[in-house]
Design a protein around this motif. Sequence first.
Motif, PDB file in Angstrom:
ATOM      1  N   TYR A 196      25.850  91.641  50.003  1.00 22.29           N
ATOM      2  CA  TYR A 196      26.500  90.396  50.441  1.00 22.29           C
ATOM      3  C   TYR A 196      25.457  89.291  50.358  1.00 22.29           C
ATOM      4  O   TYR A 196      24.346  89.455  50.861  1.00 22.29           O
ATOM      5  N   HIS A 197      25.827  88.168  49.730  1.00 21.56           N
ATOM      6  CA  HIS A 197      24.839  87.107  49.555  1.00 21.56           C
ATOM      7  C   HIS A 197      25.337  85.728  49.977  1.00 21.56           C
ATOM      8  O   HIS A 197      24.620  84.745  49.784  1.00 21.56           O
ATOM      9  N   GLY A 198      26.544  85.640  50.510  1.00 25.18           N
ATOM     10  CA  GLY A 198      26.965  84.332  50.975  1.00 25.18           C
ATOM     11  C   GLY A 198      28.467  84.193  51.060  1.00 25.18           C
ATOM     12  O   GLY A 198      29.220  85.004  50.535  1.00 25.18           O
TER      13      GLY A 198
ATOM     14  N   ILE B 112      17.061  87.072  53.464  1.00 26.31           N
ATOM     15  CA  ILE B 112      17.716  86.391  54.584  1.00 26.31           C
ATOM     16  C   ILE B 112      17.775  87.283  55.829  1.00 26.31           C
ATOM     17  O   ILE B 112      17.623  86.806  56.952  1.00 26.31           O
TER      18      ILE B 112
ATOM     19  N   ASN C  68      21.041  80.741  48.270  1.00 29.39           N
ATOM     20  CA  ASN C  68      21.270  81.722  47.203  1.00 29.39           C
ATOM     21  C   ASN C  68      21.939  81.076  45.992  1.00 29.39           C
ATOM     22  O   ASN C  68      21.641  81.410  44.848  1.00 29.39           O
TER      23      ASN C  68
ATOM     24  N   ASP D 138      16.717  88.415  48.036  1.00 28.49           N
ATOM     25  CA  ASP D 138      17.391  87.801  49.179  1.00 28.49           C
ATOM     26  C   ASP D 138      16.726  88.362  50.436  1.00 28.49           C
ATOM     27  O   ASP D 138      16.933  89.523  50.796  1.00 28.49           O
TER      28      ASP D 138
ATOM     29  N   LYS E 290      18.521  82.529  58.006  1.00 26.93           N
ATOM     30  CA  LYS E 290      18.745  83.004  59.372  1.00 26.93           C
ATOM     31  C   LYS E 290      17.586  82.814  60.363  1.00 26.93           C
ATOM     32  O   LYS E 290      17.595  81.897  61.174  1.00 26.93           O
TER      33      LYS E 290
ATOM     34  N   THR F  75      23.801  80.742  52.218  1.00 30.93           N
ATOM     35  CA  THR F  75      24.732  80.683  51.080  1.00 30.93           C
ATOM     36  C   THR F  75      24.253  79.654  50.069  1.00 30.93           C
ATOM     37  O   THR F  75      24.147  79.924  48.871  1.00 30.93           O
TER      38      THR F  75
ATOM     39  N   GLU G 196      18.504  92.532  47.811  1.00 32.77           N
ATOM     40  CA  GLU G 196      17.729  92.565  49.065  1.00 32.77           C
ATOM     41  C   GLU G 196      16.731  93.728  49.024  1.00 32.77           C
ATOM     42  O   GLU G 196      17.051  94.784  48.461  1.00 32.77           O
TER      43      GLU G 196
ATOM     44  N   SER H 246      21.796  76.356  54.451  1.00 39.49           N
ATOM     45  CA  SER H 246      22.301  77.688  54.839  1.00 39.49           C
ATOM     46  C   SER H 246      21.870  78.712  53.808  1.00 39.49           C
ATOM     47  O   SER H 246      21.489  78.355  52.682  1.00 39.49           O
TER      48      SER H 246
ATOM     49  N   ASN I 131      21.564  95.132  53.575  1.00 39.34           N
ATOM     50  CA  ASN I 131      22.099  95.026  54.932  1.00 39.34           C
ATOM     51  C   ASN I 131      23.548  95.524  55.004  1.00 39.34           C
ATOM     52  O   ASN I 131      23.897  96.322  55.869  1.00 39.34           O
TER      53      ASN I 131
HETATM   54  N1  PMP Z   1      22.462  86.907  52.330  1.00 35.26           N
HETATM   55  C1  PMP Z   1      22.495  87.864  53.268  1.00 35.26           C
HETATM   56  C2  PMP Z   1      21.776  89.159  53.012  1.00 35.26           C
HETATM   57  C3  PMP Z   1      23.182  87.651  54.474  1.00 35.26           C
HETATM   58  O1  PMP Z   1      23.225  88.627  55.409  1.00 35.26           O
HETATM   59  C4  PMP Z   1      23.822  86.402  54.688  1.00 35.26           C
HETATM   60  C5  PMP Z   1      24.553  86.106  56.005  1.00 35.26           C
HETATM   61  N2  PMP Z   1      25.131  87.162  56.647  1.00 35.26           N
HETATM   62  C6  PMP Z   1      23.756  85.439  53.698  1.00 35.26           C
HETATM   63  C7  PMP Z   1      23.061  85.716  52.532  1.00 35.26           C
HETATM   64  C8  PMP Z   1      24.441  84.109  53.852  1.00 35.26           C
HETATM   65  O2  PMP Z   1      23.751  83.289  54.738  1.00 35.26           O
HETATM   66  P1  PMP Z   1      24.533  82.143  55.540  1.00 35.26           P
HETATM   67  O3  PMP Z   1      25.538  82.815  56.419  1.00 35.26           O
HETATM   68  O4  PMP Z   1      23.443  81.413  56.286  1.00 35.26           O
HETATM   69  O5  PMP Z   1      25.181  81.261  54.538  1.00 35.26           O
END
Ligand code: PMP
Length: 386
Positions: A120-122, A208, A97, A206, A235, A94, A173, A92, A177
Amino acid sequence: MTLLKSAGMDFVASHSEGYCVWDLDGREFLDLDLRAGVYNLGHRNPRVTEALQGALRSSDMGFALFPGEHQTALAEKLAASSGLDNVLFAPSGTEANDLAIQVARRHTGNRRILSCASGYHGAAGLASAAGNPEFSQNFNSDYPDEFATFPAGDLDSLRDELRRGDVAAVLIEPACNAAGYPTVPEGFWTEVQSTCAEHGALLIMDEIVTGLGRSGHVWGFQKVGVTPDIAVTAKGLSGGIYPIAAVLMSAESAQWLHQDFAGYAGTFAGGELACVVGSAAFDLSTSRETLENVHAAADHFADGLEAIRSRHSALKDIRQFGILFGLEFDLDGAGFAMVQALFRNGVLAFPAAHANRVVNLKPGLLVDEAFCSDALQRVEDAVKTL
Ligand code: PMP
């Protein structure tokens, strides 16, 4: 869910196809959230589902100790596209990261992680402690001594933090986001990269949400013109079908793998079936035709949104990063109000989590003109009711 119901969004998904989702009553919604990129290629993209179906005849989750054919193939594609030659997989975003933070800590010998205050990173562990600490604090699991933040785009704060000399990495990022993709000052990225290098900190991007074609390039860092030490993807790599994430590392930051190859051993990391799906999703997301479509559709959306803004003064600003859009309104709470209005007009979207005047729109990589026009009409209808 109760919260959504009381906000007038009583929705249980029944089935989905392409960029549409239907609820249990058969009502159709255009998906302009795409689970933040999981469905970049649409729901149940046939190229991806066929790849999985084919692989089920000969593959399973693979071995823990030995690399698999499909895992190796996907790692090579990710490395070739990014210039980051060492790849580890994770189940995943999370966890990926988390791993990126651990790699930076091991490489630098430092512990502190800097990230954007609205990021937001996880959902757990180290990743949730980075960015806005709201989530980790919620679970009494924040690490205030080891994680610090700086306001989006604020180079002076970033430099002050880095000057302490105890920073393992800046985790950021290419476009934030959760803040609705605010623009950063001219020269921001080259300054971030050189300041990190000057103070011995790694730069972790990041990707993602921003990676895999979303920016109009394969990676968002290619759009902003820097090469990080580590990039993280998740993702969209799943093709919306099979979870997979990856950490791409420079040769230097991955040195430790030569001493300690089993230093990271996630059971569900980089299984063969996941990598078959990941390869199919990567190929389609980053093909020349897809990137051309991203540019054309992004222009279509940008022009249409600008026209809506000229007709409705409540819509104050349109932030854009490739085919990611943040619509900023002139009223507190307008982000969620707009999500409700879009829902009433048959569109699924999400507010920017840490910018309450902003709603994020994330059209897919393969949308056609008819979809763009239909979506824009519904967005305008929603704006009118605000
Ligand atoms: N980083 C960012 C920028 C995200 O948008 C997200 C999920 N929304 C994540 C990390 C975490 O990823 P996951 O939900 O697959 O653990």
